[in-house]
Design an enzyme around this catalytic site. Sequence first.
Site, PDB file in Angstrom:
ATOM      1  N   ALA A  37       1.208  -1.299   0.022  1.00 46.27           N
ATOM      2  CA  ALA A  37       0.252   0.256  -0.296  1.00 46.27           C
ATOM      3  C   ALA A  37       1.132   1.340  -0.453  1.00 46.27           C
ATOM      4  CB  ALA A  37      -0.763  -0.314   1.506  1.00 46.27           C
TER       5      ALA A  37
ATOM      6  N   GLY B  51       3.873   2.629  -5.566  1.00 45.55           N
ATOM      7  CA  GLY B  51       2.965   2.067  -6.815  1.00 45.55           C
ATOM      8  C   GLY B  51       1.715   1.513  -7.513  1.00 45.55           C
TER       9      GLY B  51
ATOM     10  N   LEU C  36       5.926  -9.096   4.034  1.00 48.74           N
ATOM     11  CA  LEU C  36       5.260 -10.270   3.445  1.00 48.74           C
ATOM     12  C   LEU C  36       5.608 -11.468   3.654  1.00 48.74           C
ATOM     13  CD1 LEU C  36       3.017  -8.498   1.189  1.00 48.74           C
ATOM     14  CD2 LEU C  36       2.766  -9.100   3.359  1.00 48.74           C
TER      15      LEU C  36
ATOM     16  N   TYR D 207      10.595 -15.100 -12.603  1.00 48.85           N
ATOM     17  CA  TYR D 207       9.316 -13.819 -12.267  1.00 48.85           C
ATOM     18  C   TYR D 207       7.959 -14.035 -13.235  1.00 48.85           C
ATOM     19  CZ  TYR D 207       6.496  -9.542 -12.116  1.00 48.85           C
ATOM     20  OH  TYR D 207       5.354  -8.229 -12.530  1.00 48.85           O
TER      21      TYR D 207
ATOM     22  N   VAL E 268       4.636  -1.330 -16.136  1.00 48.15           N
ATOM     23  CA  VAL E 268       4.387   0.123 -15.015  1.00 48.15           C
ATOM     24  C   VAL E 268       5.281   1.395 -15.071  1.00 48.15           C
ATOM     25  CG1 VAL E 268       2.529   1.198 -13.686  1.00 48.15           C
ATOM     26  CG2 VAL E 268       2.117  -1.227 -14.851  1.00 48.15           C
TER      27      VAL E 268
END
Length: 234
Positions: A14, A17, A54, A140, A175
């Site tokens: 959060a 990005g 995480l 990835y 992005v």
Amino acid sequence: MTSLQGKTLLVTGASSGIGQALCDLLVERGANVLGVTRRPSLLSENVSPIVADLTQREQVSAIFQGLGKIDGLVNCAGVAYLSRLIDGNPADWEEMWRVNVMALSLCCQLSLKHFPVSGGRIVNVSSMSGHRVPPTGGFYAPTKFAVRAITDALRAELKSVRSPIQVACVSPGFVDTPLLDQYFRGREESLTQTKAAMKMLDASDVAWAILTILEAPAHVEVGDILMRSSEQQM
């Protein structure tokens, strides 16, 4: 459209990005936003912080301890390294797998008991690299293929038990976010050339796509949104 006014949404990744851009939109819509981050000082105003790393399973589990009702979960957190299969660093592979796959899956599972009986929505951010493997896909791309498979598997399982919770995926191309800097680590000149060659998506472009899913009428279930810059060739 479904109003998000007064709804509670949990967003991972959060503080930068796509996640940060989404939090801003949700706050504008009057939602109560819970932002999962390692850097709470970077969260936007009016986003309630939940601090967690995480990569650590116990910290992912702790997010949901004492958590009340939520109406939506958006898994924006991700790690992207150019780490090839033939000579990549396994430590990079492990970090990507822990965040992109394991943490996302665990957040999906643990969130389910926090939804109201009327249901809600889960949105997972994947990538165009989860639909085709680009030349630099490395390890990835497999993690993003996994996100797509997890989303489909969870949707099928929820349907099998007649749960009203809907699951969707958003798969953007390039992005312009800090994640891109991470992916081009050590190849800064290539990143500069890529940015010069095309107008990339902005984080807000992807956030709007996610918002479209969250605000869709209850009878409308979106499966996967694929999006990229009109100037991106692949």
